[in-house]
Design a protein around this motif. Structure first.
Motif, PDB file in Angstrom:
ATOM      1  N   SER A   1     116.298  17.132 -25.988  1.00 19.13           N
ATOM      2  CA  SER A   1     115.416  15.962 -25.947  1.00 19.13           C
ATOM      3  C   SER A   1     116.182  14.680 -26.232  1.00 19.13           C
ATOM      4  CB  SER A   1     114.260  16.117 -26.939  1.00 19.13           C
ATOM      5  OG  SER A   1     114.747  16.204 -28.263  1.00 19.13           O
ATOM      6  N   ASP A   2     117.228  14.766 -27.058  1.00 27.05           N
ATOM      7  CA  ASP A   2     118.045  13.580 -27.331  1.00 27.05           C
ATOM      8  C   ASP A   2     118.832  13.176 -26.087  1.00 27.05           C
ATOM      9  OD1 ASP A   2     117.087  13.756 -29.897  1.00 27.05           O
ATOM     10  OD2 ASP A   2     118.885  14.723 -30.697  1.00 27.05           O
TER      11      ASP A   2
ATOM     12  N   GLN B   1     117.852  13.803 -23.075  1.00 30.26           N
ATOM     13  CA  GLN B   1     116.861  13.268 -22.140  1.00 30.26           C
ATOM     14  C   GLN B   1     116.536  11.809 -22.464  1.00 30.26           C
ATOM     15  OE1 GLN B   1     113.970  16.523 -22.757  1.00 30.26           O
ATOM     16  NE2 GLN B   1     113.993  16.819 -20.543  1.00 30.26           N
ATOM     17  N   ALA B   2     116.464  11.502 -23.750  1.00 31.09           N
ATOM     18  CA  ALA B   2     116.227  10.118 -24.158  1.00 31.09           C
ATOM     19  C   ALA B   2     117.379   9.224 -23.706  1.00 31.09           C
ATOM     20  CB  ALA B   2     116.060  10.038 -25.672  1.00 31.09           C
ATOM     21  N   PHE B   3     118.608   9.694 -23.928  1.00 27.89           N
ATOM     22  CA  PHE B   3     119.783   8.944 -23.486  1.00 27.89           C
ATOM     23  C   PHE B   3     119.735   8.703 -21.975  1.00 27.89           C
ATOM     24  CE2 PHE B   3     123.868   9.617 -21.327  1.00 27.89           C
ATOM     25  CZ  PHE B   3     124.534   8.448 -21.690  1.00 27.89           C
ATOM     26  N   LEU B   4     119.402   9.743 -21.218  1.00 25.37           N
ATOM     27  CA  LEU B   4     119.371   9.630 -19.766  1.00 25.37           C
ATOM     28  C   LEU B   4     118.296   8.646 -19.316  1.00 25.37           C
ATOM     29  CD1 LEU B   4     120.541  10.665 -17.106  1.00 25.37           C
ATOM     30  CD2 LEU B   4     118.916  12.551 -17.188  1.00 25.37           C
ATOM     31  N   ALA B   5     117.143   8.684 -19.949  1.00 26.48           N
ATOM     32  CA  ALA B   5     116.056   7.771 -19.590  1.00 26.48           C
ATOM     33  C   ALA B   5     116.457   6.316 -19.837  1.00 26.48           C
ATOM     34  CB  ALA B   5     114.797   8.116 -20.383  1.00 26.48           C
ATOM     35  N   ILE B   6     117.130   6.060 -20.953  1.00 30.52           N
ATOM     36  CA  ILE B   6     117.568   4.691 -21.260  1.00 30.52           C
ATOM     37  C   ILE B   6     118.637   4.252 -20.276  1.00 30.52           C
ATOM     38  CG2 ILE B   6     118.615   3.202 -23.008  1.00 30.52           C
ATOM     39  CD1 ILE B   6     117.432   5.169 -25.123  1.00 30.52           C
ATOM     40  N   ALA B   7     119.576   5.151 -19.954  1.00 27.28           N
ATOM     41  CA  ALA B   7     120.644   4.813 -19.015  1.00 27.28           C
ATOM     42  C   ALA B   7     120.088   4.478 -17.641  1.00 27.28           C
ATOM     43  CB  ALA B   7     121.638   5.973 -18.925  1.00 27.28           C
ATOM     44  N   ARG B   8     119.059   5.215 -17.213  1.00 27.76           N
ATOM     45  CA  ARG B   8     118.496   4.987 -15.887  1.00 27.76           C
ATOM     46  C   ARG B   8     117.662   3.718 -15.816  1.00 27.76           C
ATOM     47  NH1 ARG B   8     116.499  11.192 -14.393  1.00 27.76           N
ATOM     48  NH2 ARG B   8     118.550  11.988 -13.787  1.00 27.76           N
TER      49      ARG B   8
ATOM     50  N   THR C   1     109.925   3.473 -30.874  1.00 26.94           N
ATOM     51  CA  THR C   1     110.524   3.908 -32.136  1.00 26.94           C
ATOM     52  C   THR C   1     111.072   5.330 -32.008  1.00 26.94           C
ATOM     53  OG1 THR C   1     109.013   2.491 -33.390  1.00 26.94           O
ATOM     54  CG2 THR C   1     110.092   4.276 -34.588  1.00 26.94           C
ATOM     55  N   THR C   2     110.285   6.205 -31.397  1.00 26.03           N
ATOM     56  CA  THR C   2     110.737   7.587 -31.188  1.00 26.03           C
ATOM     57  C   THR C   2     111.956   7.626 -30.278  1.00 26.03           C
ATOM     58  OG1 THR C   2     108.497   8.443 -31.481  1.00 26.03           O
ATOM     59  CG2 THR C   2     110.062   9.851 -30.309  1.00 26.03           C
ATOM     60  N   MET C   3     111.923   6.840 -29.203  1.00 28.77           N
ATOM     61  CA  MET C   3     113.056   6.804 -28.281  1.00 28.77           C
ATOM     62  C   MET C   3     114.312   6.302 -28.986  1.00 28.77           C
ATOM     63  SD  MET C   3     113.950   7.490 -25.126  1.00 28.77           S
ATOM     64  CE  MET C   3     112.418   7.576 -24.212  1.00 28.77           C
TER      65      MET C   3
ATOM     66  N   LEU D   1     117.945   8.308 -29.785  1.00 28.55           N
ATOM     67  CA  LEU D   1     119.243   7.759 -29.402  1.00 28.55           C
ATOM     68  C   LEU D   1     120.176   7.678 -30.602  1.00 28.55           C
ATOM     69  CD1 LEU D   1     121.227   6.419 -27.490  1.00 28.55           C
ATOM     70  CD2 LEU D   1     120.067   4.240 -27.924  1.00 28.55           C
ATOM     71  N   ARG D   2     119.685   7.168 -31.727  1.00 29.40           N
ATOM     72  CA  ARG D   2     120.535   7.052 -32.932  1.00 29.40           C
ATOM     73  C   ARG D   2     120.976   8.431 -33.410  1.00 29.40           C
ATOM     74  NH1 ARG D   2     116.578   3.189 -33.974  1.00 29.40           N
ATOM     75  NH2 ARG D   2     115.440   4.618 -35.366  1.00 29.40           N
ATOM     76  N   ARG D   3     120.084   9.424 -33.303  1.00 27.34           N
ATOM     77  CA  ARG D   3     120.444  10.778 -33.726  1.00 27.34           C
ATOM     78  C   ARG D   3     121.556  11.338 -32.843  1.00 27.34           C
ATOM     79  NH1 ARG D   3     115.340  14.419 -34.008  1.00 27.34           N
ATOM     80  NH2 ARG D   3     115.511  14.272 -31.730  1.00 27.34           N
ATOM     81  N   LEU D   4     121.454  11.079 -31.534  1.00 28.68           N
ATOM     82  CA  LEU D   4     122.486  11.551 -30.612  1.00 28.68           C
ATOM     83  C   LEU D   4     123.817  10.854 -30.897  1.00 28.68           C
ATOM     84  CD1 LEU D   4     123.274  13.214 -28.108  1.00 28.68           C
ATOM     85  CD2 LEU D   4     122.512  11.286 -26.697  1.00 28.68           C
ATOM     86  N   GLU D   5     123.786   9.554 -31.099  1.00 27.40           N
ATOM     87  CA  GLU D   5     125.022   8.818 -31.383  1.00 27.40           C
ATOM     88  C   GLU D   5     125.664   9.312 -32.674  1.00 27.40           C
ATOM     89  OE1 GLU D   5     124.469   4.465 -29.273  1.00 27.40           O
ATOM     90  OE2 GLU D   5     123.497   4.785 -31.213  1.00 27.40           O
TER      91      GLU D   5
END
Length: 299
Positions: free
Chosen positions: A7-8, A10-17, A33-35, A39-43
């Motif tokens: 899911s993290d 997927q969030a990254f991909l959605a922001i990139a797109r 906020t969730t998005m 992203l912060r968790r992935l980073e």
């Protein structure tokens, strides 16, 4: 430490797109906020900054660009799983198609139900508006565009030419002389067309091809609105023939002045081999051949 959740990614991909966190959140159906938390968790787990904040939104860093290549491949592989998981069930998943407003609302809307009936497990997103979603940014699986893209990791193939003509309503022409030559449109007639500074493609500039200097005085960014204006007697305007032919409320004006444009079908190189993308491409080419007379009357 456990690795990042899908899911993290997927969030990254959605922001990139999308290029914007808030827009990505809206598309994904979550709050910003969730998005942002994903992203912060992935980073944090990757130990890298993936985006830079700019005035226009989020821009990928070098680390983000590298990750995007890998995540897009993961997303493409994941999207293909349901398509090959069963025999005889047809296609499944979601197929997002970006098209011009006229082609989507008047051509595809007539014929695409047949494709959906053959693939009842498939969800179709038909995005038909002023402008196009970008296959290169993975905003759409397929785009039917008015010109061949010059850059990006894309595959483009000409779908078809289509014709446009000037039309007016019998009510508008009543009591007025029918134009016999393009110069007759310069004065004494109301012209309907696009708003010049809101054109999303240069191919939509038509009136200069009819006669230099012609300008619309009733204008809309929507070709559907223009069609309705013309049919209701507002004036004379250029319409795709597939939107106008066969409608008794519309009469061809200067029919010899035919304009020709082209549709191009565009896909991302990494997803063009997905079963649902291949199937829709083939179906669309076959449909265009079958109904060529609607796109190019007289051929």
């Amino acid at each position: 430490m456990n690795g990042p959740d899908w899911s993290d990614y997927q969030a990254f991909l959605a922001i990139a797109r999308s290029g914007q966190l808030a827009r990505a959140a809206s598309t994904a159906g979550v709050n910003p906020t969730t998005m942002g938390r994903r992203l912060r968790r992935l980073e944090a787990k990757l130990g890298a900054t993936l985006f830079e904040q700019t005035r226009n939104g989020q821009e990928l860093t070098e680390a983000g660009e590298s990750l995007l290549v890998a995540v897009e491949a993961m997303a493409a592989a994941a999207a293909d799983i349901p398509e090959t998981s069963g025999e005889g069930d047809g296609l499944s998943g979601t197929l997002r198609i970006s098209v011009s407003e006229g082609f989507g609302s008047w051509f595809l809307a007539r014929h695409v139900p047949r494709f959906r009936e053959a693939n009842p497990q498939l969800t179709l997103d038909l995005v038909a508006n002023s402008g196009f979603l970008s296959p290169s940014r993975r905003e759409a699986d397929i785009a039917v565009m008015l010109s061949r893209p010059k850059v990006g990791p894309l595959t483009a193939r000409k779908l078809s030419d289509y014709a446009l003509r000037l039309y007016a309503s019998p009510d508008y022409l009543a009591g007025r002389e029918m134009p016999e030559r393009p110069s007759d449109l310069v004065s004494g007639h109301v012209l309907v067309g696009y708003i010049p500074d809101l054109l999303y493609a240069p191919e939509l500039r038509y009136l200069d091809e009819i006669h230099p200097g012609l300008a619309a005085t009733i204008r809309s960014s929507s070709i559907t609105a223009q069609r309705r204006l013309i049919a209701n007697g507002a004036g004379i305007g250029v319409l795709p023939c597939f939107m106008a032919e066969g409608d008794e409320r519309l009469v061809s004006v200067l029919p010899e002045r035919r304009i020709t444009r082209s549709f191009w079908i565009v896909t991302h190189q990494d997803t063009r081999q997905l079963a649902r993308v291949r199937a829709f491409n083939q179906w669309l080419h076959e449909s265009v051949r079958t109904y060529r007379h609607q796109l190019l009357p007289g051929t």
